[in-house]
Design an enzyme around this catalytic site. Structure first.
Site, short mmCIF file in Angstrom:
data_model
loop_
_atom_site.label_atom_id
_atom_site.label_comp_id
_atom_site.label_asym_id
_atom_site.label_seq_id
_atom_site.Cartn_x
_atom_site.Cartn_y
_atom_site.Cartn_z
N ASP A 180 3.34 -5.09 -27.35
CA ASP A 180 4.63 -4.50 -27.06
C ASP A 180 4.87 -3.41 -28.12
OD1 ASP A 180 7.43 -4.28 -26.15
OD2 ASP A 180 7.87 -5.27 -28.04
N ASP A 190 8.37 -9.38 -28.59
CA ASP A 190 9.62 -9.77 -29.25
C ASP A 190 10.78 -10.00 -28.29
OD1 ASP A 190 9.95 -6.90 -28.66
OD2 ASP A 190 11.77 -7.10 -29.87
N ASP A 238 8.45 -1.43 -29.02
CA ASP A 238 9.70 -1.52 -29.78
C ASP A 238 9.97 -2.95 -30.23
OD1 ASP A 238 11.04 1.31 -29.44
OD2 ASP A 238 10.16 0.78 -27.51
#
Length: 272
Positions: free
Chosen positions: A8, A212, A10
């Site tokens: 991922d 996240d 960001d």
């Protein structure tokens, strides 16, 4: 060590200012030298991701739009999914009880209905920006995904409304606490990574992935080694309690973890 590594962007690979850290870039190059295939699995648009990786000469497959597109190293489209036109039409033309702003994506880019300068902060280094359009006039057959951005509690209430109207015809997920996404049914990063791994002849058990947010849940749950960021959404940690939690993206925790695997794989890992 894994044969395919998925990241991922960001909140995971990028620091809070939305830039790559020098240590992270160095570690990605180490993986490439070890013949570990890289893929960036992100909600960001492919046009933006090409610019980002081009700046750093990174060879990576791209899973963009939260699994709606997969592109090869050469830029070839390997897989694509769009919202069903009837779903896009319902979302674009229904009245929703929300203060959140609506954002529409397709292959041409990112469209929204009003100037929202703060939305550009995450894209300041790439220069990627929205196009101002009357969203109700967009053709429903040319919509890849739709996002609502705003207060989290407001978005949670909106999600209930959307579920009641759309049912099983779309996949809803939080890509951040302030961003609720409407994706094609069955479309997510995990499903896209499965398509890519089959294309590459790599088993999902041979993949490692980092994330996240809730849009990473399927991907982290499907790979042989899923890793959750210390700064991750509490909902993600609760959904996958068996997975290891490492440090914060501001400390380039992904790099710290991968260097440990590369250099001292037989020793227990302690977050930085």
């Amino acid at each position: 060590m894994a044969r395919l590594a998925a990241f991922d962007m960001d909140g995971t690979l990028l620091m809070p200012d939305h830039r790559f850290g020098a240590q992270t870039l160095s570690t990605l190059k180490r993986l490439h030298e070890r013949d570990i295939t890289l893929t960036f699995a992100t909600g960001r648009h492919v046009l933006e991701m090409r610019h980002i990786i081009g700046n750093f000469s990174l060879d990576a497959f791209l899973i963009t739009g939260n699994g709606t597109r997969i592109h090869s190293l050469e830029g070839e489209v390997l897989h694509r999914r769009d919202l069903a036109p009837e779903v896009a039409d319902l979302v674009l033309h229904s009245r929703w009880d929300t203060q959140a702003s609506m954002h529409v994506f397709n292959d041409s880019g990112w469209m929204t209905g009003q100037e929202i300068p703060e939305m550009l902060h995450a894209h300041v280094y790439s220069g990627f920006r929205y196009q101002l359009r009357d969203l109700k006039r967009l053709p429903a057959h040319d919509v890849t995904k739709i996002c609502f951005c705003g207060d989290h509690d407001d978005l949670c209430r909106l999600r209930i409304q959307l579920n009641e109207v759309l049912g099983e015809r779309a996949h809803l997920c939080f890509s951040a606490v302030d961003c609720l996404e409407i994706l094609p049914n069955g479309c997510n990063k995990g499903a896209a990574l499965s398509v890519l791994s089959e294309h590459l002849g790599v088993g999902m058990a041979e993949c490692i992935a980092f994330g996240d947010a809730m849009n990473d849940r399927e991907m982290l749950g499907l790979v042989g080694q899923g890793v959750i960021m210390g700064n991750a959404m509490p909902q993600l940690k609760a959904a996958l309690p068996h997975l290891p939690v490492i440090g914060h993206c501001r400390n380039q925790a992904v790099s710290h973890f991968l260097n440990h695997l590369l250099d001292t794989p037989n020793l227990p890992y302690s977050p930085e």
